[in-house]
Write a protein that holds these residues in place. Structure first.
Motif, PDB file in Angstrom:
ATOM      1  N   LEU A 187       0.803  -1.221   0.000  1.00  0.00           N
ATOM      2  CA  LEU A 187       0.000   0.000   0.000  1.00  0.00           C
ATOM      3  C   LEU A 187       0.842   1.280   0.000  1.00  0.00           C
ATOM      4  O   LEU A 187       0.338   2.336  -0.346  1.00  0.00           O
ATOM      5  CB  LEU A 187      -0.946   0.005   1.204  1.00  0.00           C
ATOM      6  N   PHE A 188       2.103   1.204   0.422  1.00  0.00           N
ATOM      7  CA  PHE A 188       2.937   2.411   0.438  1.00  0.00           C
ATOM      8  C   PHE A 188       4.173   2.302  -0.438  1.00  0.00           C
ATOM      9  O   PHE A 188       4.846   3.288  -0.661  1.00  0.00           O
ATOM     10  CB  PHE A 188       3.382   2.727   1.879  1.00  0.00           C
ATOM     11  N   HIS A 216      -6.537   6.797  -9.518  1.00  0.00           N
ATOM     12  CA  HIS A 216      -6.958   5.560 -10.165  1.00  0.00           C
ATOM     13  C   HIS A 216      -8.332   5.805 -10.776  1.00  0.00           C
ATOM     14  O   HIS A 216      -9.157   6.518 -10.194  1.00  0.00           O
ATOM     15  CB  HIS A 216      -7.031   4.440  -9.112  1.00  0.00           C
ATOM     16  N   VAL A 244     -13.245  10.730  -6.055  1.00  0.00           N
ATOM     17  CA  VAL A 244     -12.986  11.528  -4.856  1.00  0.00           C
ATOM     18  C   VAL A 244     -14.280  12.163  -4.388  1.00  0.00           C
ATOM     19  O   VAL A 244     -15.077  12.668  -5.174  1.00  0.00           O
ATOM     20  CB  VAL A 244     -11.909  12.587  -5.135  1.00  0.00           C
ATOM     21  N   TYR A 282      -2.083   9.203  -4.868  1.00  0.00           N
ATOM     22  CA  TYR A 282      -2.499   8.078  -5.697  1.00  0.00           C
ATOM     23  C   TYR A 282      -3.760   8.434  -6.481  1.00  0.00           C
ATOM     24  O   TYR A 282      -4.711   9.002  -5.951  1.00  0.00           O
ATOM     25  CB  TYR A 282      -2.763   6.863  -4.802  1.00  0.00           C
ATOM     26  N   GLU A 319      -0.948  -1.945 -10.079  1.00  0.00           N
ATOM     27  CA  GLU A 319       0.095  -0.928 -10.209  1.00  0.00           C
ATOM     28  C   GLU A 319      -0.162   0.198  -9.218  1.00  0.00           C
ATOM     29  O   GLU A 319      -1.300   0.588  -9.008  1.00  0.00           O
ATOM     30  CB  GLU A 319       0.110  -0.363 -11.632  1.00  0.00           C
ATOM     31  N   PRO A 333      -1.727   2.392  -3.216  1.00  0.00           N
ATOM     32  CA  PRO A 333      -2.964   3.169  -3.037  1.00  0.00           C
ATOM     33  C   PRO A 333      -2.991   4.108  -1.842  1.00  0.00           C
ATOM     34  O   PRO A 333      -3.671   5.129  -1.910  1.00  0.00           O
ATOM     35  CB  PRO A 333      -4.027   2.086  -2.867  1.00  0.00           C
ATOM     36  N   LEU A 334      -2.318   3.787  -0.766  1.00  0.00           N
ATOM     37  CA  LEU A 334      -2.469   4.651   0.406  1.00  0.00           C
ATOM     38  C   LEU A 334      -1.552   5.865   0.382  1.00  0.00           C
ATOM     39  O   LEU A 334      -1.555   6.650   1.310  1.00  0.00           O
ATOM     40  CB  LEU A 334      -2.262   3.857   1.693  1.00  0.00           C
ATOM     41  N   ARG A 335      -0.782   6.020  -0.681  1.00  0.00           N
ATOM     42  CA  ARG A 335      -0.027   7.267  -0.808  1.00  0.00           C
ATOM     43  C   ARG A 335      -0.985   8.400  -1.143  1.00  0.00           C
ATOM     44  O   ARG A 335      -1.993   8.195  -1.812  1.00  0.00           O
ATOM     45  CB  ARG A 335       1.015   7.120  -1.915  1.00  0.00           C
ATOM     46  N   LYS A 336      -0.636   9.588  -0.673  1.00  0.00           N
ATOM     47  CA  LYS A 336      -1.572  10.706  -0.787  1.00  0.00           C
ATOM     48  C   LYS A 336      -1.839  11.099  -2.231  1.00  0.00           C
ATOM     49  O   LYS A 336      -2.902  11.606  -2.551  1.00  0.00           O
ATOM     50  CB  LYS A 336      -1.026  11.912  -0.020  1.00  0.00           C
ATOM     51  N   LEU A 351     -11.222   5.286  -8.479  1.00  0.00           N
ATOM     52  CA  LEU A 351     -11.286   6.085  -7.254  1.00  0.00           C
ATOM     53  C   LEU A 351     -12.010   7.393  -7.530  1.00  0.00           C
ATOM     54  O   LEU A 351     -11.500   8.255  -8.238  1.00  0.00           O
ATOM     55  CB  LEU A 351      -9.866   6.332  -6.741  1.00  0.00           C
TER      56      LEU A 351
END
Lengths: 383, 208, 154
Positions: free
Chosen positions: C115-116, C146, C151, C144, C136, C139-142, C149
Motif C-alpha cells: 500500500l505504500f 486511479h 474523490v 495516488y 500498479e 494506493p495509500l499514498r496521498k 477512485l
C-alpha cells in the motif's frame, strides 16, 4: 476415532512401511468456501489428507477503509468504522472514537461512559453467540446455530430500540453516544439477562457431553504460549493458553476499573479450550452488565460539538478489547477537520498469519475446526 | 379447496376423483418459484443478515429457500456484500458454474453502486451488475431480513410471470454495447468483455 | 518505562546517536534509520525492556519528501508500550526488515510494501498482500490516482 487413527497410520510421514504413499498436490480452498468465514483463501499443499504447507491469501475484502477515512471529517468516519468489523460494530466505533478523544483531549460525561460499556458488552454477547453458532455449523452441528441465533435476535432487538439499527449502529460518537437510553431499555436488558443466563448451560450441554465434539476439538490446533507471543495473539485465544491478559484490566479504558469481573483462562490452548474461554466470557459480560445497571449515573449523554470540529496536530495509538482480541487505532491528525492517517490494528490480521504454522500436519477436517475456533473476521483483516 | 380456486385451471369431475387441466407455464413456474435453492455465499456485512434470515426467527425455509454450498446445485445467487475487484472474477466464475435457469439477487447498497464505498474507494467494484445480470436489487445497508424476504417474494412473482420456452426478458448488464449488443464491462476503447468469459483483474482495472 | 526512559536507555547503548521524543506523539521515540534492526533486537532481548509483543507497524505519508514508518510494541512482562518512528525518503523508501524478530511483522511489512511501496531488504516473502499481484501503484499514498477512485466532493 477409529477412522482417524487409521488415516494417521496410513498417511503419517514416519510410516516407512510403504503401504500407501501419496504424492504432494496443491489444493485451493476459498475464497468462496462455506467454512472459511467469508472470503479467506488458503492454498494448501497436501500429502494425502494431511496438510504439508498452507499459504493464507487475504485481500478479497480489501475495501480501502483507511483511504476513505482520510477524506472524511472526524465524525463522518464513524459509519465507515462500523463496516470494519460487522460482528461488533460498537467496538470498532469505540476504538476510533477513543483515539479522536485522546487526540482532541475530550472527556465524555460519566453516563456516556457507562452507556458505551453496556453497548460493547452487549455486542460482545452478540458476537460470541454468532461465533458459537457458526463454529458449531462448521464442525457439523446445526442445532446450536438455531439456539444461538434465537437469543442473538433478542440482543439485536435491544440495539434496535437504542439506535434503530440491527447490525451497523453508528452509535458511539465523539464525546458521547448517539442517543440517550432510558430506564425502559435498562429494564429490558435485565429482563433479557434473567432469561438468557440460565440458557448458557443449555448451550454447553449441547456440546460438552458430546463425544463427536470431543474428538473433533480436544488436542486439535494447540498453540504453545511462545508461539502466541511471537505472533502477537491476543484476546480469548491467548487466554486459552493460560495467560490472564485482557486490555480491560491491563490498560483500563472507560469505567472498567470500577467494575468487577474475572478473566477466564484455560491451560490447554486447543480448540476446546478456546471454546470454553468464550463460553465463560459470556457469563462475565452478563456480570458486567448487571453492575452497569446498578451504577449508571444520570446526566448528559454527550458533549456538544461542532460538526466540523478541528483536532490538534499529533499522533496517537489507543487499543481496547474486542471480542476477538486486542483492537487498536493509530490516528494521525494534521490539525484539520479530517484524519491524516487512520490505521487499525486488528486481531484477525494477526490470527490468520498463525495458520501458516498451525495448519502444518493437520487433517483436512481439522482445518475448519481450527479456523473457526480463532473467530476470524475477514473485513477486519483486509480493512 | 381454497387453493384450487386460485389456480388458473379447469377441473373436471368424474366419479371417484377429477381431472385438473392447467397450463404448462403455471406448473413449471410454480415448481421453480417454490423451491429456490440459494448459494451459501457470504461476502461481507450482508452475509450476517443473510444468516439471520436463514436462522430461527425469520426462517427462510418458509419460502422454499434452502442453502446449498456448491454452485452446481443452486438456482439463486444472493450476492451478499461488498464485491472487490480482486473477488469479482471469482463471483463471475461462480455465476457461470450455476445451471440454468439461474437468478441473482443483489443484496445491499454495495452491490448496487458501491454503497458507502462509492467515494474514495479504489478497490471496490461499484455495482455487481457490471459483471453479472441482476434480477432483483434489495436496498439497505444492510437490508433487514424482512427486506430480503420481500425481495425473494418479488423474485418468485417474477418467475411466475415467465413464459416457458421463451427467452427470458431480463434487465441484463448495466452497460450494453449498442453496436454488438454485447454486455460491456470496460469502455469500448479499452476492450470488451463477453459473456462466459472469465475476467482477469487487469481487465477489470479500466472500469468506466 | 516511560518514553523518556526508553530514549535514555537507547542513548546509553548507542552513544553515537541522538534519541528524541517525537514532537507529534508523546509516546514515540525517533530512531535513526541506520539503527534498524539492531536497535529492535536490543529492545526485544534486553532484560530491562523485553518488548516481546509486536503490535503493528505502519506508514504515515507526508508528501512531498517524507514517509514516516511507525512501529508499536509492548512488553507482556513489564506492561509498557512504546512507538518507534523511522523517517524515510519518500522517493526511495527502503528499511531493513524486522520480520525475523517478530513473526507478526511479516504481514505488516507486506502490507506496507503493497500500500505504500516501502521496500524491506531481508524480508523472505515480499509480495503484495491486499491488492492483486499485478496491481500498479501504491494506493495509500496521498497522491495516488486511479480510474476507480472517485474523490468525495467536500
Amino acid at each position: 476415532m477409529l477412522i482417524r487413527t487409521w488415516w494417521c497410520a496410513l498417511t503419517s510421514p514416519s510410516d516407512d512401511g510403504g503401504a500407501l504413499r501419496t504424492e504432494e498436490f496443491e489444493l485451493n480452498m476459498g475464497p468462496q468456501h462455506p467454512s472459511t468465514h467469508g472470503v479467506l483463501r488458503m492454498v494448501l499443499k497436501m500429502d494425502g489428507e494431511r496438510v504439508v504447507d498452507c499459504d493464507p491469501v487475504v485481500g478479497y475484502l480489501h475495501r480501502s477503509i483507511e483511504k476513505m477515512a482520510e477524506n472524511r471529517t472526524f465524525t463522518q468516519v464513524i459509519p465507515v468504522t462500523d463496516r470494519l468489523d460487522y460482528c461488533t460494530s460498537m467496538t470498532s466505533n469505540y476504538v476510533y472514537v477513543l483515539a479522536v478523544e485522546k487526540l482532541a483531549d475530550l472527556t465524555p460525561p460519566p453516563r456516556a461512559e457507562y452507556i458505551r460499556v453496556i453497548m460493547t458488552e452487549l455486542n460482545r454477547i452478540a458476537s460470541h453467540l454468532l461465533w458459537y453458532g457458526t463454529f458449531c455449523l462448521e464442525i457439523g452441528a446445526t442445532t446450536p446455530f438455531l439456539y444461538s441465533f434465537r437469543d442473538r435476535e433478542k440482543v439485536l432487538d435491544l440495539f434496535e430500540s437504542a439506535c434503530g439499527a440491527r447490525l451497523l449502529y453508528n452509535y458511539i460518537r465523539i464525546g458521547g453516544v448517539g442517543q440517550d437510553i432510558n430506564q425502559k431499555f435498562l429494564d429490558r436488558m435485565i429482563e433479557f439477562l434473567d432469561y438468557w443466563e440460565p440458557i448458557i448451560p443449555e448451550y454447553e450441554a449441547l456440546l460438552d457431553e458430546n463425544p463427536i465434539f470431543y474428538n473433533r476439538t480436544v488436542g486439535v490446533g494447540t498453540v504453545p504460549l511462545e508461539m502466541c507471543r511471537s505472533y502477537g495473539v491476543s484476546g480469548p485465544n491467548v487466554r486459552a493458553a493460560g495467560v490472564a491478559e485482557d486490555v480491560r484490566r491491563d490498560d483500563p479504558f472507560a469505567v472498567y476499573k470500577d467494575l468487577e469481573f474475572e478473566i477466564p483462562t484455560e491451560k490447554e490452548s486447543d480448540v476446546f479450550a478456546r471454546y470454553r474461554v468464550r463460553m465463560r466470557e459470556l457469563r462475565e459480560s452478563a456480570k458486567i452488565l448487571r453492575q452497569c445497571y446498578e451504577k449508571i449515573p444520570s446526566g448528559p449523554y454527550g458533549l456538544p460539538l461542532n460538526y466540523r470540529f478541528k483536532v490538534p496536530e499529533g499522533e496517537t495509538y489507543v487499543h481496547i478489547e474486542s471480542p476477538r482480541g486486542d483492537i487498536g487505532c493509530f490516528l494521525a491528525s494534521s490539525g484539520g477537520d479530517k484524519p491524516w492517517r487512520c490505521k487499525f490494528r486488528t486481531p484477525s490480521f494477526v490470527h490468520i498469519q498463525l495458520f501458516k504454522k498451525l495448519l502444518e500436519g493437520v487433517l483436512i477436517p481439522d482445518i475448519m475446526a481450527i479456523c473457526a475456533s480463532f473467530d476470524i473476521v475477514l473485513p477486519e483483516t483486509d480493512r | 379447496m381454497d387453493l384450487i380456486k386460485k389456480i388458473p385451471a379447469y377441473v373436471e369431475r368424474i366419479p371417484n376423483g377429477g381431472i385438473l387441466m392447467t397450463g404448462l407455464d403455471w406448473v413449471l413456474n410454480n415448481a421453480k418459484a417454490s423451491s429456490m435453492w440459494y448459494m451459501l455465499f457470504g461476502l461481507a456485512c450482508c452475509a450476517i443478515e443473510l444468516m439471520a434470515t436463514g436462522a430461527s426467527r425469520y426462517d427462510f425455509d418458509r419460502l422454499g429457500m434452502i442453502f446449498r454450498a456448491t454452485p452446481r446445485q443452486t438456482d439463486l445467487m444472493i450476492v451478499a456484500g461488498t464485491l472487490t475487484l480482486k473477488m469479482a472474477p471469482r463471483v463471475k466464475l461462480l455465476y457461470e458454474q450455476m445451471p440454468d435457469p439461474k437468478y441473482v439477487i443483489a443484496m445491499g447498497g454495495c452491490t448496487m453502486h458501491g454503497g458507502p464505498f462509492y467515494h474514495d474507494s479504489y478497490s471496490v467494484l461499484k455495482g455487481v451488475d457490471k459483471i453479472i445480470p441482476v434480477d432483483i436489487h434489495v436496498a439497505g445497508c444492510p437490508p433487514r431480513p424482512e427486506a430480503l424476504m420481500n425481495g425473494c417474494i418479488a423474485l418468485q412473482d417474477l418467475i411466475r410471470g415467465e413464459k416457458v420456452g421463451r427467452k427470458r426478458d431480463r434487465p441484463g448488464l448495466r452497460h450494453i454495447d449498442p453496436a454488438t449488443n454485447l454486455p460491456l464491462l470496460v469502455r469500448p476503447d479499452t476492450g470488451l468483455i463477453r459473456p462466459n468469459q472469465i475476467i482477469m483483474p487487469d481487465q477489470l482495472r479500466v472500469l468506466s | 518505562m516511560t518514553p523518556q526512559e526508553f530514549a535514555k536507555h537507547l542513548g546509553a547503548n548507542y552513544p553515537d546517536h541522538q534519541f528524541e521524543i517525537d514532537p507529534l506523539n508523546e509516546n514515540c521515540v525517533l530512531i535513526p534509520l541506520q539503527l534498524v534492526p539492531q536497535c529492535f533486537e536490543l529492545l526485544r532481548d534486553d532484560d530491562a525492556t523485553q518488548m516481546d509483543y509486536f503490535d503493528f507497524s505502519t506508514c504515515v505519508d507526508h508528501p512531498p519528501d517524507r514517509l514516516d514508518l511507525v512501529y508499536s510494541m509492548y512488553s507482556t512482562v513489564y506492561k509498557h508500550r512504546i512507538q518507534l518512528k523511522v523517517v524515510l525518503d519518500r522517493q526511495n523508501p527502503c528499511v531493513p526488515t524486522v520480520s525475523h524478530l517478530w513473526v507478526n511483522a511479516n504481514w505488516n511489512e507486506r502490507e506496507m510494501y503493497d500500500l505504500f511501496g516501502v521496500f524491506f531488504p531481508g524480508h523472505k516473502d515480499l509480495r503484495r498482500l491486499m491488492m492483486p499481484d499485478d496491481w500498479e501503484g501504491h494506493p495509500l499514498r496521498k497522491d495516488y490516482a486511479h480510474p476507480n477512485l472517485v474523490v468525495r466532493p467536500d
